[in-house]
Design an enzyme around this catalytic site. Structure first.
Site, short mmCIF file in Angstrom:
data_model
loop_
_atom_site.label_atom_id
_atom_site.label_comp_id
_atom_site.label_asym_id
_atom_site.label_seq_id
_atom_site.Cartn_x
_atom_site.Cartn_y
_atom_site.Cartn_z
N HIS A 65 -1.48 10.56 -1.00
CA HIS A 65 -2.88 11.33 -1.25
C HIS A 65 -4.01 10.12 -1.55
O HIS A 65 -5.09 10.37 -1.01
CB HIS A 65 -2.74 12.08 -2.35
CG HIS A 65 -1.95 13.51 -2.03
ND1 HIS A 65 -2.63 14.63 -1.80
CD2 HIS A 65 -0.51 13.43 -1.82
CE1 HIS A 65 -1.61 15.65 -1.26
NE2 HIS A 65 -0.58 15.00 -1.46
N ASP A 73 -9.19 15.74 -4.84
CA ASP A 73 -8.07 16.36 -3.84
C ASP A 73 -7.78 17.72 -4.01
O ASP A 73 -8.35 18.37 -5.11
CB ASP A 73 -6.84 15.65 -4.39
CG ASP A 73 -5.66 16.16 -3.54
OD1 ASP A 73 -5.41 14.91 -3.00
OD2 ASP A 73 -5.05 17.14 -3.33
C1 UDX Z 1 3.29 12.64 0.92
C2 UDX Z 1 3.66 13.81 1.55
O1 UDX Z 1 5.04 13.48 1.75
C3 UDX Z 1 2.96 14.47 2.66
O2 UDX Z 1 3.69 15.63 3.24
C4 UDX Z 1 1.50 14.67 2.56
O3 UDX Z 1 1.11 15.18 3.58
C5 UDX Z 1 0.91 13.66 2.18
O4 UDX Z 1 1.45 12.97 0.91
P1 UDX Z 1 4.13 10.53 1.85
O5 UDX Z 1 5.50 11.19 1.74
O6 UDX Z 1 3.89 9.20 1.29
O7 UDX Z 1 2.91 11.48 1.40
O8 UDX Z 1 4.05 10.42 3.53
P2 UDX Z 1 2.90 10.13 4.62
O9 UDX Z 1 1.60 11.11 4.44
O10 UDX Z 1 3.24 9.95 5.76
O11 UDX Z 1 2.19 8.95 3.93
C6 UDX Z 1 2.88 7.38 3.98
C7 UDX Z 1 1.81 6.44 4.12
O12 UDX Z 1 2.48 5.25 3.70
C8 UDX Z 1 1.38 6.31 5.66
O13 UDX Z 1 0.19 6.04 5.53
C9 UDX Z 1 2.07 5.10 6.17
O14 UDX Z 1 1.27 4.16 6.81
C10 UDX Z 1 2.57 4.43 4.66
N1 UDX Z 1 3.79 3.49 4.75
C11 UDX Z 1 4.92 3.99 4.89
C12 UDX Z 1 3.44 2.41 4.82
O15 UDX Z 1 2.64 1.60 4.86
N2 UDX Z 1 4.90 1.42 5.23
C13 UDX Z 1 6.07 2.14 4.86
O16 UDX Z 1 7.10 1.42 5.00
C14 UDX Z 1 6.07 3.42 5.17
#
Ligand code: UDX
Length: 478
Positions: free
Chosen positions: A19, A122
């Site tokens: 977020h 948020d």
């Molecule tokens: C959470 C929830 O899981 C998700 O359902 C909701 O929509 C947003 O919050 P998260 O689990 O971190 O987020 O997943 P995601 O929304 O996909 O965000 C991950 C972020 O981390 C992406 O922007 C991605 O680019 C970044 N990331 C991930 C990296 O930079 N490196 C990595 O190795 C993995």
């Protein structure tokens, strides 16, 4: 004189990196428009941000930007993942609310910067609406999910009233869900947000229902999506909000509008140190041959699940780049003995990192597929780069996102509710080869629309201009 008043926007993300990142990106775009920004981090996240970026150097480049931090009520040494996140949600009301109120009062009294003219909070931090109303500051809500995820979450209480929730996990999970307007032929029980599998009395259900209801008290909504992707549901959302701004994919909009985005603070928004060595490894791989695997920042796998994924990937015989975070396995469980074949093949054909520069990885020509937990940021980043997905959603909006990816947009396959090495192997082969034709045309077409949306005159580009203008007007009448 009044015409020169600079808008001052206070930005309050839910203190989880998925977020924080889109909120930081928006903050940077508004700062670039000449606004003053106060970005409210949790102490925990601010500490992590300081470890991955040079904040004083950033302040020099962006003098209108300031971070402040408040407690999220959890111990500073406790990782924010797994079930502890529920406590973090509940703490927002008891711990964060009074601290945020105090902060806002002090910002209004400060002689160093002009008082806040708007809050962007948020969609799961609705206590900010109470504070904003009490202190007379306009507020905009920014749930960082996609529109379909958001719309579904907003209908949680309707789902209960209509008897579609709760249900037993052993029941018919493919039963269609019919009580969400505009999504009648899309979702099945298994596609509902993870919390719909809980008892109605569970405090998390109460939290989600009351946040979804409170959110509507903000008259303006920002979404990290683009019109061309989710138009019918964006229109439906318009019936609850006076104004809806779709300005995504934000990470791409930032790159279009800010020349040197490599210096941007939002590139550090995932609050972890990236291991860029995988880019060199990707350079040595054939075009579109690699499957990239990442499950984001909040979900944990059991040891058995991790081993199933590992076997499935190795058995597919495709090169893979896998993000295995230190805390990916529940309770940091020891993995024990790993078979020689897994070790050997990983050495020859695989690459593991603890955190990747994901946006760059997805843009790399060697990457041909993404095995993802379907977090909204990952979904949008993959859509933008035209990389088809295998979805393995676990919590929150992820189940809805996975369904949209596979059924509505046809940019991937959905593997939810299974975790079996044979299925994983088949899915990877399908995505990379056997069934690629079924999805690649729509994947390319939607990527083309995503790119168009952030270009000058594109829908998200124009919507951001409108938002900037409206924030300016708001500051004049405040
Ligand atoms: C959470 C929830 O899981 C998700 O359902 C909701 O929509 C947003 O919050 P998260 O689990 O971190 O987020 O997943 P995601 O929304 O996909 O965000 C991950 C972020 O981390 C992406 O922007 C991605 O680019 C970044 N990331 C991930 C990296 O930079 N490196 C990595 O190795 C993995």
């Amino acid at each position: 004189m009044e015409k020169d008043k600079v808008p001052h926007v206070v930005i309050l993300p839910l203190p989880l990196s998925g977020h924080v990142k889109p909120m930081l990106t928006l903050a940077e775009l508004l700062c670039d428009a000449g606004f003053l920004i106060t970005f409210v981090n949790s102490d925990y996240n601010h500490d992590r941000l300081e470890r991955v970026m040079d904040i004083p150097a950033f302040y020099n480049r962006s003098p209108g930007f300031r971070f402040v931090s408040i407690s999220d009520g959890l111990p500073l040494d406790e990782p924010r993942l797994g079930p502890i996140i529920f406590q973090l949600f509940f703490n927002t009301r008891t711990v964060s609310k009074p601290l945020f109120r105090e902060l806002l009062i002090s910002l209004r009294q400060s002689t160093k910067r002009s008082p806040p003219t708007c809050i962007i909070a948020d969609g799961l931090m609705c206590f900010a609406i109470d504070v904003a109303e009490e202190l007379g500051v306009p507020i905009i809500t920014f749930p960082t999910h996609g529109s379909h995820g958001m719309w579904t979450i907003m209908h949680t209480s309707n789902l209960i009233e209509e008897g579609e929730v709760p249900f037993q996990e052993e029941s018919d999970m493919d039963k269609p869900i019919t009580s969400i307007p505009g999504m009648e032929s899309l979702l099945r029980r298994r596609d509902l947000p993870g919390n719909c599998r809980l008892e109605v009395e569970n405090p998390l259900m109460e939290f989600i229902i009351s946040e979804a209801s409170a959110m509507k008290r903000a008259s303006t909504l920002i979404l990290n999506t683009f019109e061309e992707l989710e138009a019918p549901i964006i229109v439906q959302l318009g019936s609850f909000f006076d104004k809806v701004y779709t300005i995504g994919p934000l990470h791409a909009l930032l790159k279009t509008r800010i020349k040197d985005s490599s210096q941007s603070v939002s590139s550090c928004g995932s609050l972890r140190k990236e291991d860029s060595s995988c880019m060199e490894w990707l350079n040595s791989q054939p075009l579109k041959s690699v499957i990239y695997v990442s499950f984001g920042s909040v979900i944990e796998l059991s040891r058995d699940q991790l081993i199933e994924f590992w076997h499935g990937l190795v058995n597919s015989r495709k090169p893979f780049l896998w993000v295995v975070t230190q805390d990916l396995v529940e309770g940091n469980e020891e993995l024990g003995q790993i078979s020689e074949e897994l070790e050997q093949w990983t050495k020859e054909k695989g690459y593991m990192v603890s955190w990747a520069p994901q946006e760059e990885v997805l843009a790399h020509p060697s990457v041909g597929g993404f095995l993802t937990h379907s977090g909204w940021n990952s979904t949008l980043e993959s859509i933008f780069e035209g990389v088809p997905m295998i979805c393995w959603p676990q919590v929150a909006d992820q189940q809805v996102n996975g369904r949209c990816v596979s059924k509505l947009w046809r940019v991937g396959f959905d593997m939810k509710d299974t975790c079996d090495r044979f299925i994983i192997e088949k899915m990877v082969r399908d995505l990379m080869e056997d069934k690629r034709e079924e999805i690649i045309r729509s994947t390319n077409e939607i990527a083309r629309m995503a790119r168009g949306s952030v270009k000058e005159n594109g829908s998200s580009h124009c919507n951001l201009e409108r938002l900037i203008e409206d924030l300016r007007l708001m500051s004049l009448t405040n």
